[in-house]
Design an enzyme around this catalytic site. Structure first.
Site, mmCIF file in Angstrom:
data_model
loop_
_atom_site.group_PDB
_atom_site.id
_atom_site.type_symbol
_atom_site.label_atom_id
_atom_site.label_comp_id
_atom_site.label_asym_id
_atom_site.label_seq_id
_atom_site.Cartn_x
_atom_site.Cartn_y
_atom_site.Cartn_z
ATOM 1 N N THR A 102 -15.523 -4.919 1.227
ATOM 2 C CA THR A 102 -16.032 -4.484 2.523
ATOM 3 C C THR A 102 -15.873 -5.617 3.521
ATOM 4 O OG1 THR A 102 -17.977 -3.666 3.731
ATOM 5 C CG2 THR A 102 -18.402 -5.155 1.891
ATOM 6 N N HIS A 160 -26.481 -8.269 -12.391
ATOM 7 C CA HIS A 160 -26.752 -9.343 -13.350
ATOM 8 C C HIS A 160 -26.960 -8.811 -14.767
ATOM 9 C CE1 HIS A 160 -27.257 -13.399 -14.296
ATOM 10 N NE2 HIS A 160 -28.070 -13.790 -13.324
#
Length: 512
Positions: free
Chosen positions: A431, A483
């Site tokens: 992006t 994560h």
């Protein structure tokens, strides 16, 4: 041969029904499948059509009679000839004559405009924009209406030349696959359409001038009477029934709208002093589009279901800017497209994904899915909202092919032409908030992916180079990652790899 005209089977929860309107009278000639009579239940109006060509015999039950399922209400003499009309018949309106002789109606074949088949994962859609209005002539393949789903906008085109006669579902309506949303008269011209439009108000005025309008069903008359609506006022009510007939639901909707308007007027009067104190401060409330609601849902889901973390780095854009400056003209002449930054970033990301497979993977329940292909989603800002079309097999594309692919997706996104296939999939997202001036941000992961790279504004900054201060065009990079799957070592290594490949583009050519 006499054929019984029967009440059709009623819904399970409906005990009886009412004869609403006979469209024919005894002695009329009818055609097969011509609507003979409307039967009204508590919820719907059922049509009874002729089983064969013939002449209407005896009508056993008139309008307003209560009838049961499968009850005989009249007879049809199959293949008979119409009796000579009496003086009373001659005085009937021309409308009855037109109904009894379909050839005189001079109408083309009616074609239904339907919602196209929706993708498997899409339950319903919304009417976004009608590009034509009733009475307008249309050409074959002309776009009639845009239908918006959660991801894309579908175009519904005309099957043939003709005139749009009726819109059944206005803008903002929720519709399902294969639902009829309008009707098109095949081969008709605007002249016949305008003629029909001129006749309609005249007929409506005739029927509206009579308090005992024969087109009104008993339930409609009761609703008008209970709500104190005169025949004159009833003319102002929008009619949703077939052939412009007033329905009970139309009266109820009109009453509700009238009450709401009166309530708003009352509230407005009560708040006059407050409004004067506030001056010209106003607000506008509009419903969310389907795409905006989908974006909101998915972003919230991403924040709530992933262990998202963002790591940052910065890249010196001077080497790439020098390459663009040196080869831009030659590149554009050969490939017919300008050389931009996105192709370099896509190439660098693809190479980094090869080195760090977990960044190219996704989580499916308790499983990790590793992808051996490199489909990169490109975040594109459109008037409808942010979309992420996919550029597939980026490892097999040249810089020119990547630039062409990105431009094509951006144009389709702007025009609302992206397909479900072009919006589905993708293993990693890029992006670029820098085009809007963003200096730094923390992009949100595009589920079910596990990472997203955010590009930002290129800004000249003083940097220490070999013990000296130089002004260099720098860009902050941000990598948001899940994560649960990607550890800090891998995320930092991935971002450093992208940085090194961009600061020394020859690595991309030499595969270093």
């Amino acid at each position: 041969m006499a054929i019984d005209i029967k009440v059709p089977g009623l819904p399970e929860s409906v005990a009886d029904a009412t004869i609403a309107t006979w469209h024919v009278k005894e002695g009329d000639t009818v055609s097969r499948d011509q609507n003979l009579v409307d039967i009204e239940t508590d919820k719907v109006v059922l049509e009874v059509v002729a089983e064969a060509d013939g002449v209407i015999g005896k009508i056993k039950h008139g309008e307003g009679d209560t009838v049961l399922a499968q009850q005989v209400i009249g007879q049809l003499l199959a293949g008979g000839e119409k009796a000579a009309p009496s003086n009373q018949d001659k005085s009937e309106p021309a409308e009855s004559s037109a109904k009894s002789n379909p050839e005189k109606q001079n109408k083309g074949e009616s074609v239904e405009v339907k919602v196209p088949v929706l993708p498997e994962s899409v339950a319903d859609a919304t009417i976004a924009t009608w590009h034509v209005q009733p009475g307008e002539a249309v050409k074959r393949e002309q776009n009639l209406v845009d239908i918006e789903t959660d991801k894309v906008v579908l175009e519904v085109t005309a099957e043939c030349d003709g005139v749009l006669t009726e819109i059944l579902e206005p803008e903002g309506s929720t519709v399902n696959a294969e639902q009829v949303i309008a009707k098109l008269e095949k081969g008709a011209s605007t002249e016949s359409s305008s003629s029909a439009k001129e006749e309609a108000p005249a007929k409506e005025a005739e029927s509206g001038s009579d308090d005992n309008d024969s087109t009104l069903t008993p339930s409609v008359r009761r609703a008008l009477s209970q709500n104190g609506i005169s025949a004159e006022e009833a003319k102002n009510i929008s009619r949703s029934g077939e052939k412009g007939r007033l329905m009970k639901e139309d009266v109820e909707a009109y009453v509700k709208a009238k009450q709401a308007k009166q309530s708003q007027s009352s509230q407005k009067a009560e708040k006059t002093d407050t409004a004067e104190a506030l001056g010209n401060r106003t607000q506008k409330r509009v419903p969310m589009t389907r795409l905006r609601k989908t974006i909101a849902t998915r972003l919230l889901e991403s924040k709530n279901t992933t262990a998202m973390l963002t790591t940052f780095n910065e890249v010196n854009m001077k080497p790439i800017m020098d390459i663009r400056k040196q080869y831009q003209e030659t590149f554009e002449k050969k490939h017919g497209i300008r050389l931009g930054f996105m192709s370099f970033f896509t190439k660098a990301v693809t190479e980094a994904l090869k080195r760090y497979p977990s960044v190219n993977a996704s989580i499916d329940g308790d499983d990790i899915v590793y992808h051996n292909y490199f489909d990169v989603s490109m975040a594109v800002s459109t008037p409808r909202g942010l979309v992420t079309p996919v550029l597939r097999d980026c490892d097999q594309l040249s810089l020119a092919e990547i630039e062409k692919g990105i431009r094509e997706l951006a144009i389709k996104g702007r025009d609302g032409k992206l397909t479900i296939e072009e919006m589905t999939g993708g293993n990693f997202t890029i992006t670029n908030g820098g085009v809007f001036g963003s200096l730094i941000s923390t992009p949100i992961i595009n589920l079910p992916q596990t990472a997203i790279l955010g590009m930002h504004k290129i800004q000249d900054r003083p940097m220490a180079v070999n013990g000296k201060v130089e002004i260099l065009p720098m860009m902050y990079l941000a990598l948001s990652y899940d994560h649960r799957l990607i550890d800090g070592k891998e995320s930092v290594g991935f971002l450093v790899t992208v940085k090194e490949l961009l600061e020394d583009p020859t690595r991309l050519l030499l595969d270093l």
